[in-house]
Every structure is written in C-alpha cells, then in structure tokens.
Scaffold this motif. Structure first.
Motif, mmCIF file in Angstrom:
data_model
loop_
_atom_site.group_PDB
_atom_site.id
_atom_site.type_symbol
_atom_site.label_atom_id
_atom_site.label_comp_id
_atom_site.label_asym_id
_atom_site.label_seq_id
_atom_site.Cartn_x
_atom_site.Cartn_y
_atom_site.Cartn_z
ATOM 1 N N LEU A 118 79.415 29.978 43.999
ATOM 2 C CA LEU A 118 79.140 28.743 43.221
ATOM 3 C C LEU A 118 78.669 27.744 44.040
ATOM 4 C CD1 LEU A 118 82.233 28.559 40.815
ATOM 5 C CD2 LEU A 118 80.154 29.657 40.276
ATOM 6 N N ARG A 119 78.889 27.847 45.438
ATOM 7 C CA ARG A 119 78.057 27.001 46.330
ATOM 8 C C ARG A 119 78.813 25.595 46.092
ATOM 9 N NH1 ARG A 119 72.525 26.619 45.367
ATOM 10 N NH2 ARG A 119 72.946 27.582 43.527
ATOM 11 N N ASN A 120 79.922 25.469 46.005
ATOM 12 C CA ASN A 120 80.804 24.247 45.643
ATOM 13 C C ASN A 120 81.841 24.109 46.274
ATOM 14 O OD1 ASN A 120 82.159 22.108 44.479
ATOM 15 N ND2 ASN A 120 80.604 21.723 43.100
ATOM 16 N N PRO A 121 82.489 23.185 47.250
ATOM 17 C CA PRO A 121 83.622 23.128 47.944
ATOM 18 C C PRO A 121 84.851 22.634 47.130
ATOM 19 C CG PRO A 121 82.439 21.187 48.628
ATOM 20 C CD PRO A 121 81.347 22.153 47.719
ATOM 21 N N LEU A 122 84.347 22.241 45.626
ATOM 22 C CA LEU A 122 85.368 22.010 44.808
ATOM 23 C C LEU A 122 85.715 23.067 43.956
ATOM 24 C CD1 LEU A 122 83.984 18.468 43.182
ATOM 25 C CD2 LEU A 122 85.717 18.893 45.167
ATOM 26 N N ALA A 123 85.394 24.257 44.286
ATOM 27 C CA ALA A 123 85.699 25.430 43.425
ATOM 28 C C ALA A 123 86.774 26.370 43.941
ATOM 29 C CB ALA A 123 84.575 26.489 43.066
ATOM 30 N N ASP A 124 87.631 26.557 43.257
ATOM 31 C CA ASP A 124 88.867 27.467 43.587
ATOM 32 C C ASP A 124 89.531 28.198 42.405
ATOM 33 O OD1 ASP A 124 90.680 25.432 42.856
ATOM 34 O OD2 ASP A 124 92.183 25.974 44.397
ATOM 35 N N PRO A 125 90.497 29.019 42.585
ATOM 36 C CA PRO A 125 91.113 29.681 41.398
ATOM 37 C C PRO A 125 91.833 28.552 40.662
ATOM 38 C CG PRO A 125 91.238 31.097 43.326
ATOM 39 C CD PRO A 125 90.904 29.568 43.695
ATOM 40 N N LEU A 170 91.395 25.956 47.775
ATOM 41 C CA LEU A 170 90.469 24.814 47.734
ATOM 42 C C LEU A 170 90.343 24.472 49.231
ATOM 43 C CD1 LEU A 170 88.853 22.537 46.445
ATOM 44 C CD2 LEU A 170 90.922 21.506 46.135
ATOM 45 N N VAL A 171 91.493 24.142 49.666
ATOM 46 C CA VAL A 171 91.765 23.425 50.915
ATOM 47 C C VAL A 171 91.292 24.281 52.232
ATOM 48 C CG1 VAL A 171 93.450 22.214 52.440
ATOM 49 C CG2 VAL A 171 93.623 21.985 49.933
ATOM 50 N N VAL A 172 91.808 25.401 52.244
ATOM 51 C CA VAL A 172 91.753 26.372 53.401
ATOM 52 C C VAL A 172 90.412 26.761 53.652
ATOM 53 C CG1 VAL A 172 92.184 28.592 54.305
ATOM 54 C CG2 VAL A 172 93.955 27.187 53.097
ATOM 55 N N PRO A 173 89.509 27.305 52.590
ATOM 56 C CA PRO A 173 87.917 27.693 52.955
ATOM 57 C C PRO A 173 87.176 26.400 53.561
ATOM 58 C CG PRO A 173 88.740 28.709 50.844
ATOM 59 C CD PRO A 173 89.608 27.715 51.410
ATOM 60 N N HIS A 174 87.735 25.412 52.654
ATOM 61 C CA HIS A 174 86.834 23.833 53.299
ATOM 62 C C HIS A 174 87.102 23.671 54.776
ATOM 63 C CE1 HIS A 174 84.403 20.642 52.240
ATOM 64 N NE2 HIS A 174 85.284 19.622 52.829
ATOM 65 N N LEU A 175 88.297 23.690 55.121
ATOM 66 C CA LEU A 175 88.730 23.198 56.381
ATOM 67 C C LEU A 175 88.052 24.443 57.441
ATOM 68 C CD1 LEU A 175 92.543 22.281 55.936
ATOM 69 C CD2 LEU A 175 90.641 20.761 56.381
ATOM 70 N N PHE A 214 91.681 17.173 47.453
ATOM 71 C CA PHE A 214 90.699 17.329 46.315
ATOM 72 C C PHE A 214 90.251 15.872 45.915
ATOM 73 C CE2 PHE A 214 89.929 17.613 41.601
ATOM 74 C CZ PHE A 214 89.093 18.695 41.787
ATOM 75 N N ALA A 215 91.070 14.958 45.890
ATOM 76 C CA ALA A 215 90.533 13.781 45.597
ATOM 77 C C ALA A 215 89.634 12.957 46.722
ATOM 78 C CB ALA A 215 91.631 12.656 45.487
ATOM 79 N N TYR A 216 89.761 13.534 48.106
ATOM 80 C CA TYR A 216 88.914 13.277 49.057
ATOM 81 C C TYR A 216 87.489 13.834 48.998
ATOM 82 C CZ TYR A 216 86.894 14.094 53.678
ATOM 83 O OH TYR A 216 85.730 14.111 54.765
ATOM 84 N N LEU A 217 87.441 15.096 48.542
ATOM 85 C CA LEU A 217 86.291 15.936 48.374
ATOM 86 C C LEU A 217 85.707 15.517 47.212
ATOM 87 C CD1 LEU A 217 87.249 19.697 48.662
ATOM 88 C CD2 LEU A 217 85.990 18.100 50.393
#
Length: 344
Positions: free
Chosen positions: A92-99, A272-277, A331-334
């Motif tokens: 989805l090429r979006n850091p906000l996407a997660d299960p 959400l958190v882990v892949p982005h970090l 998530f709010a930070y993103l």
C-alpha cells in the motif's frame, strides 16, 4: 547488502537473546540473570558438560515448563505481526497501514469469537481457529478495499479511514457475541484485549507453521516490494505483475495476522510501529526491512508482555492494552507528520 543484513541482523538477534534472558528471569519467582544464562547454556550440546548444575531443580522447571513457552509464543506473535505489517505497508506504500488500522485484526477476531461462542474450536482440529480467522480477515480486507475504491482507484487515506470504520463495526459485533455468551464470556474477552497468559507449547506449535510459510513467501516478494516503492507505473514497466503481487502479499499478510490473532487475540499496533521504526533505521530496502521487522517484532512483543506481567505484579495487564498504549501515540505522531508534509 549481505554485510548490512549480517550486521543489523546480528545486532537484532543479540538484543533478542538478551531480551529472552531478562524476560525469563522476571516473574513472581525472581531468578538471577547469571543463573538463567547458565541454565539455558546447560541444555546446549558441547557446552552443558562445562556447567555444573548447582541451582535448585525448581528453577529449571520454572524456566523451561512455565516461562519459556510464553517467551517463544511472544516472539512468534511479534514476528508474524511485524512481517504482516511490512507486507501491508509495502504493497500500500503507506506507513499508516497495518493489520489493526485496516480492520483485518478485528475481522480475524470475529471468526475466532464465533467459534468460541458456539464451541466449534476443534471442528477441523487445531487448525480450525487460524483458518476461520484467515477467512474472516480476508473478507474484512475485501470490504475495506471496496469501501475505499472509487472509479477503479483506491486512495490510501480513504483505505485507512475505511479500515477504522470496519474495525469499529466488527468490534461491536464481537461485543454482541460477548453479551450473548455465558460460560465462555471470559474466553472471548481474552480475544478482545489480547493476552499470552495461560498459553502453553501447543499454541506455539499451531502458530509456527503459519509464521514460517508466510515469512518465506513474503521473502520471495521483497524485490517486487522494492520496485513498487518507486511507484506502480515504474514497477509495471520493470516487469512486476502488480495485481498478482498485491493479492499474494495481502493474503499472506492476512494469514500471518489471522494465525497470531487465533492464539493470543487482538494485539494492536505491532505491525504499524515495528516496520516503520526499522525503515527509519536501515532505510527503504525491503530485503532488510522484512527480516528485521520479524526480529524487532519479536523483541517488541516480548518486552510488552514482560511489562504486562510485571508492572502491576501479581496482577497482569492484557498485552493488547500495553501495545495500544505504546502504539497509539506513535500512530498519532505519524498522522501529524503526514499532515505537516501535505501542508494541511
């Protein structure tokens, strides 16, 4: 690339080993770190003969029969959710996407709660709950895509919003099943809050095949994910079958989520958190992001579970509550970061 993977992977593996030792030493019976190391290494071939077993037999039983099963399950759950989040964000090429934000985790919990409510958990043996959770999670993903599509195109921001709406609806449906249940109400509530308590080795045996197969399939698509990060048009020009890649990666990520949810309930924000970090640390190459997200996901859930056990000991906080408390501010930070970038 291989050197970077060895360096980062070795560092993450060392941190994971340290986290395992610390987690095993913490509990109602406090065990010294040095003793935990010695007990573990006493089971390693060639090393055990050099270690004198001068510790109480009860300590060894606590480590291997009580705590180790929970630690291994926490690592497997974190690895599965971290890899699943990487798959969702890559396609989805979006850091906000997660299960969790896409509603897939809630969809999986509906299937699991339904089976628990009507007593069908063993209809197909130990694979019943993961398979039904996968089915309901896949249907949820399809519904989110349908809601966010307009004119044959899907807007990522609309997809996240659609996921939140669908997740809220499905959570209400699970709450309805809770209100209908009597004897199994506590068991269903475990799915809603997420927990690793009262989990033995059999749960790890259920999750392990799904985690291994799902991770292996995602690894086979890291090249396509790297090309898709450049844009779908460029990826298609370089030979990527976009629809096939999207379908397989999203379904496999849903399967990983379903397997994790089926053994411990809804654990939010890990994907959400882990892949982005990891992406912020090592860069955009999915050949690094995917394996490191699995390792860091295991570390993240292991520490979250340790906090859940110890903060209010002897009372235990649900694991899903801890991951939400840690993940929701991130998530709010993103969201704020994307808002600043878009200039709105």
């Amino acid at each position: 690339m291989k050197k970077r993977l060895l360096v980062w992977g070795g560092g993450a593996a060392a941190l994971l080993l340290f986290s395992v030792i610390v987690s095993l030493s913490l509990g109602s019976a406090r065990l010294p770190l040095a003793e935990v190391w010695r007990i573990l290494f006493s089971r390693v071939p060639q090393l055990g003969s050099w270690i004198t077993p001068d510790w109480p037999a009860a300590h060894e039983q606590i480590i291997f029969k009580i705590r180790m099963s929970r630690v291994v399950l926490a690592i497997l759950v974190g690895a599965a959710l971290g890899a699943a989040g990487t798959g969702f964000q890559g396609v989805l090429r979006n850091p906000l996407a997660d299960p969790y934000t896409l509603g897939v985790a809630s969809g999986c919990s509906v299937g699991a709660a339904f089976l628990i409510l009507f007593g069908y958990q063993q209809a197909l043996g130990q694979w019943t709950v993961p398979l039904v959770a996968f089915l309901t999670g896949s249907l949820t993903l399809g519904a989110v895509f349908r809601l966010s599509s307009h004119g044959g195109k899907t807007r990522i921001e609309t997809m996240v919003l659609s996921g939140v709406v669908v997740s809220a609806f499905l959570s209400s449906f699970v709450s309805l099943m809770v209100s209908m249940s009597n004897q199994v109400v506590n068991e269903i509530l475990y799915w809603l809050m997420g927990s690793l308590s009262m989990r033995n080795w059999s749960y790890s045996q259920i999750l392990l095949p799904y985690a291994v197969v799902g991770f292996a399939i995602l690894c086979a698509y890291v090249r396509q994910l790297n090309l898709m990060a450049l844009g779908e048009r460029q990826a298609a020009y370089m030979g990527v079958d976009l629809e096939r890649t999207k379908l397989i990666v999203l379904l496999v990520s849903t399967l990983l989520t379903a397997a994790a949810v089926s053994v411990c309930g809804v654990i939010g924000f890990v994907g959400l958190v882990v892949p982005h970090l990891v992406r912020l640390t090592v860069g955009p190459d999915y050949r690094l992001i995917l394996p490191l997200s699995a390792l860091v996901g295991g570390i993240y859930v292991l520490w979250a579970d340790t906090l859940a056990r110890m903060v209010l000991s002897p009372k235990e906080i649900p694991l899903g509550v801890v991951t939400a408390l840690l993940g929701a501010p991130f998530f709010a930070y993103l969201l704020q970061k994307r808002k600043i970038r878009s200039g709105t």
